[in-house]
Design a protein around this motif. Sequence first.
Motif, PDB file in Angstrom:
ATOM      1  N   THR A  14      54.570  31.658  53.726  1.00 35.49           N
ATOM      2  CA  THR A  14      53.898  32.926  53.473  1.00 35.49           C
ATOM      3  C   THR A  14      52.430  32.809  53.865  1.00 35.49           C
ATOM      4  OG1 THR A  14      55.396  33.406  51.652  1.00 35.49           O
ATOM      5  CG2 THR A  14      53.354  34.665  51.721  1.00 35.49           C
ATOM      6  N   PHE A  15      51.963  33.841  54.563  1.00 38.88           N
ATOM      7  CA  PHE A  15      50.557  33.941  54.956  1.00 38.88           C
ATOM      8  C   PHE A  15      50.009  35.245  54.389  1.00 38.88           C
ATOM      9  CE2 PHE A  15      52.935  31.925  58.470  1.00 38.88           C
ATOM     10  CZ  PHE A  15      52.337  30.672  58.477  1.00 38.88           C
ATOM     11  N   ASP A  16      48.854  35.179  53.730  1.00 42.17           N
ATOM     12  CA  ASP A  16      48.205  36.378  53.190  1.00 42.17           C
ATOM     13  C   ASP A  16      46.921  36.644  53.954  1.00 42.17           C
ATOM     14  OD1 ASP A  16      49.967  37.029  51.018  1.00 42.17           O
ATOM     15  OD2 ASP A  16      49.168  35.292  49.939  1.00 42.17           O
ATOM     16  N   PHE A  17      46.692  37.913  54.246  1.00 41.42           N
ATOM     17  CA  PHE A  17      45.488  38.322  54.960  1.00 41.42           C
ATOM     18  C   PHE A  17      44.890  39.538  54.263  1.00 41.42           C
ATOM     19  CE2 PHE A  17      48.635  36.802  58.065  1.00 41.42           C
ATOM     20  CZ  PHE A  17      47.944  35.779  58.677  1.00 41.42           C
ATOM     21  N   LEU A  38      47.876  35.537  62.732  1.00 45.95           N
ATOM     22  CA  LEU A  38      49.339  35.508  62.651  1.00 45.95           C
ATOM     23  C   LEU A  38      49.927  34.956  63.951  1.00 45.95           C
ATOM     24  CD1 LEU A  38      52.045  36.148  61.292  1.00 45.95           C
ATOM     25  CD2 LEU A  38      51.857  38.452  62.268  1.00 45.95           C
ATOM     26  N   LYS A  39      49.420  35.438  65.082  1.00 45.56           N
ATOM     27  CA  LYS A  39      49.907  34.979  66.387  1.00 45.56           C
ATOM     28  C   LYS A  39      49.763  33.456  66.497  1.00 45.56           C
ATOM     29  CE  LYS A  39      48.752  37.399  70.020  1.00 45.56           C
ATOM     30  NZ  LYS A  39      48.046  37.960  71.194  1.00 45.56           N
ATOM     31  N   GLY A  75      41.124  49.635  54.072  1.00 44.31           N
ATOM     32  CA  GLY A  75      41.562  48.243  54.066  1.00 44.31           C
ATOM     33  C   GLY A  75      42.793  48.035  53.209  1.00 44.31           C
ATOM     34  N   GLY A  76      43.153  46.779  53.032  1.00 42.18           N
ATOM     35  CA  GLY A  76      44.335  46.471  52.253  1.00 42.18           C
ATOM     36  C   GLY A  76      44.697  45.008  52.402  1.00 42.18           C
ATOM     37  N   THR A  90      55.831  36.814  55.584  1.00 38.42           N
ATOM     38  CA  THR A  90      56.747  35.765  55.172  1.00 38.42           C
ATOM     39  C   THR A  90      57.648  35.432  56.356  1.00 38.42           C
ATOM     40  OG1 THR A  90      56.725  36.597  52.910  1.00 38.42           O
ATOM     41  CG2 THR A  90      58.515  35.086  53.494  1.00 38.42           C
ATOM     42  N   VAL A  91      57.700  34.154  56.700  1.00 35.46           N
ATOM     43  CA  VAL A  91      58.530  33.685  57.809  1.00 35.46           C
ATOM     44  C   VAL A  91      59.670  32.853  57.228  1.00 35.46           C
ATOM     45  CG1 VAL A  91      58.590  32.429  59.995  1.00 35.46           C
ATOM     46  CG2 VAL A  91      56.488  33.602  59.293  1.00 35.46           C
TER      47      VAL A  91
END
Length: 140
Positions: A6-9, A26-27, A60-61, A66-67
């Motif tokens: 999981t990556f959060d941005f 992400l890329k 924004g947000g 999730t991979v």
Amino acid sequence: MSDKLTFDFLVDGTDFTSAGQASGKLKKNLRQLGIAPETIRRASIAMYEGEINMVIHAGGGKATVTVSEECIEITLADNGPGIRDIEQAMQEGFSTATDTVRSLGFGAGMGLPNMKRYSDEMTIDSTVGVGTTIVMKINL
């Protein structure tokens, strides 16, 4: 890949120049995981369109990616004004962007249609006055 990653941005809604940073990260992350280039391209475009929408419309947000072995799932959540008419918002060319945003080259009404085009599944949950959550899945 046996587990999910999981990556959060956080997407800064005050600065157009920061839009695209999350999709760029992400890329890079997906490349490091050995994901196919075409899948990376699709995920990056969908993510970028979502980032721009969060900056233009919602202040924004947060994006959570999730991979898993099955898919890349991108969840975009904001506390913006919500989408009044999702069906209308999904029409190519429809936009509620201000003239100022349009003068910057954004707000052509292709964000949501492109997000749907580059994902295998997309759901939109939006409440006027509360915010919007969009979930996109790109199959691996």
